[in-house]
Scaffold this active site. Structure first.
Site, PDB file in Angstrom:
ATOM      1  N   SER A 230       0.553  -1.222   0.083  1.00 26.93           N
ATOM      2  CA  SER A 230      -0.312   0.157  -0.186  1.00 26.93           C
ATOM      3  C   SER A 230       0.784   0.754   0.318  1.00 26.93           C
ATOM      4  O   SER A 230       1.846   1.332  -0.372  1.00 26.93           O
ATOM      5  CB  SER A 230      -1.440   0.296   1.018  1.00 26.93           C
ATOM      6  N   LYS A 231       0.182   1.956  -0.315  1.00 25.83           N
ATOM      7  CA  LYS A 231       1.033   3.571  -0.476  1.00 25.83           C
ATOM      8  C   LYS A 231       1.786   3.918   0.489  1.00 25.83           C
ATOM      9  O   LYS A 231       2.779   4.272   1.041  1.00 25.83           O
ATOM     10  CB  LYS A 231      -0.605   4.806  -0.630  1.00 25.83           C
ATOM     11  N   ARG A 232       1.764   3.315   2.071  1.00 23.36           N
ATOM     12  CA  ARG A 232       2.369   3.699   3.077  1.00 23.36           C
ATOM     13  C   ARG A 232       3.342   2.898   3.394  1.00 23.36           C
ATOM     14  O   ARG A 232       4.430   3.215   3.669  1.00 23.36           O
ATOM     15  CB  ARG A 232       1.593   3.062   4.706  1.00 23.36           C
TER      16      ARG A 232
END
Length: 462
Positions: A230-232
């Site tokens: 994910s973006k994290r």
């Protein structure tokens, strides 16, 4: 997935097809398709057939193929391979919950398959909406996956699945099986999250009297904490990587390392170097891990080796946005700008970082309190005073002259290493790290160098 399909097609001199699956109206917009095509082209991915390239098996937008799906769906109904299902979403959900509570698979119970002719007539005349479901054969289905080997599924656990929604659009299963058949697809490479869909597709191929294509299910990519990417984790869309200023060849190279590695264990390679050796059978079954630091390292390697003129052109928009160079490119001192890019490229992983690295050449430096304390040391002041004295003897500074000056100071003071270089670097740039000192002095020019040294020494004398 696009990268590996494209690579596989090139390896075997086949055709790579771009097909847009846009029958889900709520999630499909033309802007997404345009962005996808633009991003893939930026990455260097090309296709022989697609919505913008044409091809003899089009159209390549599923939304333009609805009559084809309707005709084949009707054929399945006529042959008894499919049937109309009048179960409402609420009824289906209630049965799923009951199945879970009783420990049964939460599959469709095939209820409408057993409707009598009278019941069918009643439902048809009632005007109720319906879906069309495919009759799944009660069998053990076995197939060979190019990566995962022999796979088998008990089809009795799957249940009859929807091939046509109540709004008249095809389900994913039905549309891809029909399209793969009519487009003569020989190989399908996709993520392992689709592995459970493959039995549904294979029985549809059989119903279409078509030999199924060869399937290869790639491992998914995880974050460094082994959770779904994910973006994290630092993973963005291609558009965002483009905006940050990553070079496409670096992104493409790194993508190919996610789940595959060349036999010689290299990490940096060109497409031409890999095409002749790529083997889908050697793809890893284990999840790959997205490592932002590794991507940045690889991207930095490409930036250091890239054509300087190309890098300069790519960097200009970032420097313009920062106000470092004129909006009118004809007014930019390109010779000086190339020198700046060349001096700083070794310290960046993507081009938007050039703003922070290059600001020492475009605006006055700010020396922190910690650095002022260091520069106030007697040895630092001696080095800076001698450096200024030497600068005042010459009309211009060059890398060679700069090196001679440092040698002279070293001989006169016996100061060397950080004690010699660091005071000059901090006084000129306000930083402890950055481009080579001789490059900094050469780009700044003798007048700016003298002014920055003089300003500091005068401040200290006060």
């Amino acid at each position: 997935m696009a990268v590996f399909n494209w690579l596989f097609a090139r390896r075997h001199k086949g055709a790579f097809i771009l097909r847009i699956e846009d029958t889900d109206v709520a999630r499909s917009e033309k802007k997404y398709m345009a962005q996808l095509i633009e991003d893939l082209h930026w990455l260097g991915i090309t296709w022989q057939e697609g919505p913008d390239a044409g091809g003899q098996y089009g159209p390549y937008l599923q939304s333009e193929r609805l009559p084809i799906y309707n005709d084949i769906c009707q054929k399945f109904l006529d042959e008894g391979l499919a049937y109309r299902c009048y179960c409402t979403p609420e009824e289906l959900e209630e049965r799923r919950q009951i199945a879970k509570l009783t420990g049964k698979p939460p599959r469709y119970d095939n209820r409408c398959r057993r409707l009598t002719d009278a019941q069918k007539k009643t439902f048809a005349s009632s005007g109720l909406g319906f879906t069309v479901r495919f009759q799944v054969p009660d069998e053990l289905l076995v197939f060979d996956d190019l990566i995962r080997g022999t796979c088998q599924f008990d089809m009795s656990l799957i249940g009859d699945f929807v091939i046509m929604r109540s709004d008249g659009t095809p389900s994913f299963h039905f549309a891809v099986a029909v399209d793969d058949t009519l487009m003569r697809v020989t190989h399908v490479i996709r993520g392992e999250d689709h592995l459970s869909n493959t039995p549904c597709h294979i029985v549809l191929f059989h119903a279409l009297k078509q030999r199924p294509p060869q399937f290869a299910h790639l491992s998914l990519t995880m974050g460094t904490d082994r959770t779904l990417l994910s973006k994290r984790h630092g993973a963005f869309s291609l558009t965002e990587y483009r905006k940050l200023g990553y070079l496409p060849e670096a992104i493409l190279n790194y993508m190919m390392l996610l789940g595959w590695a060349p036999k010689d264990k290299r990490e940096k390679f060109t497409i031409d170097e890999i095409v002749d050796t790529f083997d889908i059978n050697t793809m890893s079954k284990a999840p790959s891990v997205f490592d932002q630091q590794k991507l940045d390292w690889l991207s930095g390697q490409y930036i250091r080796e890239a054509n300087l003129e190309r890098l300069t052109n790519l960097a200009i928009p970032y420097l313009q946005a920062a106000g470092f160079v004129p909006p009118d490119e004809s007014q930019i001192d390109r010779s000086r700008l190339r020198a700046v890019i060349d001096a700083t490229r070794g310290n960046i992983s993507y081009l938007s970082q050039i703003v922070q690295e290059a600001d020492i050449f475009f605006k006055d430096t700010i020396v922190s309190e910690k650095h002022i304390e260091f520069l106030s040391l007697e040895t630092s002041r001696i080095v800076l005073s001698l450096f200024l004295t030497e600068l005042q003897k010459i009309p211009a500074v060059s890398p060679e002259i700069f090196q001679d000056i440092l040698i002279t100071i070293k001989k006169e003071t016996n100061i060397k290493g950080k004690g010699l270089y660091l005071p000059i670097r901090i006084a000129l740039t306000g930083r402890e790290h950055g481009p080579e000192l001789y490059s900094i002095a050469n780009i700044l020019g003798i007048d700016v160098c003298k002014r920055r040294i003089e300003r500091f020494l005068l401040t200290q004398n006060k």
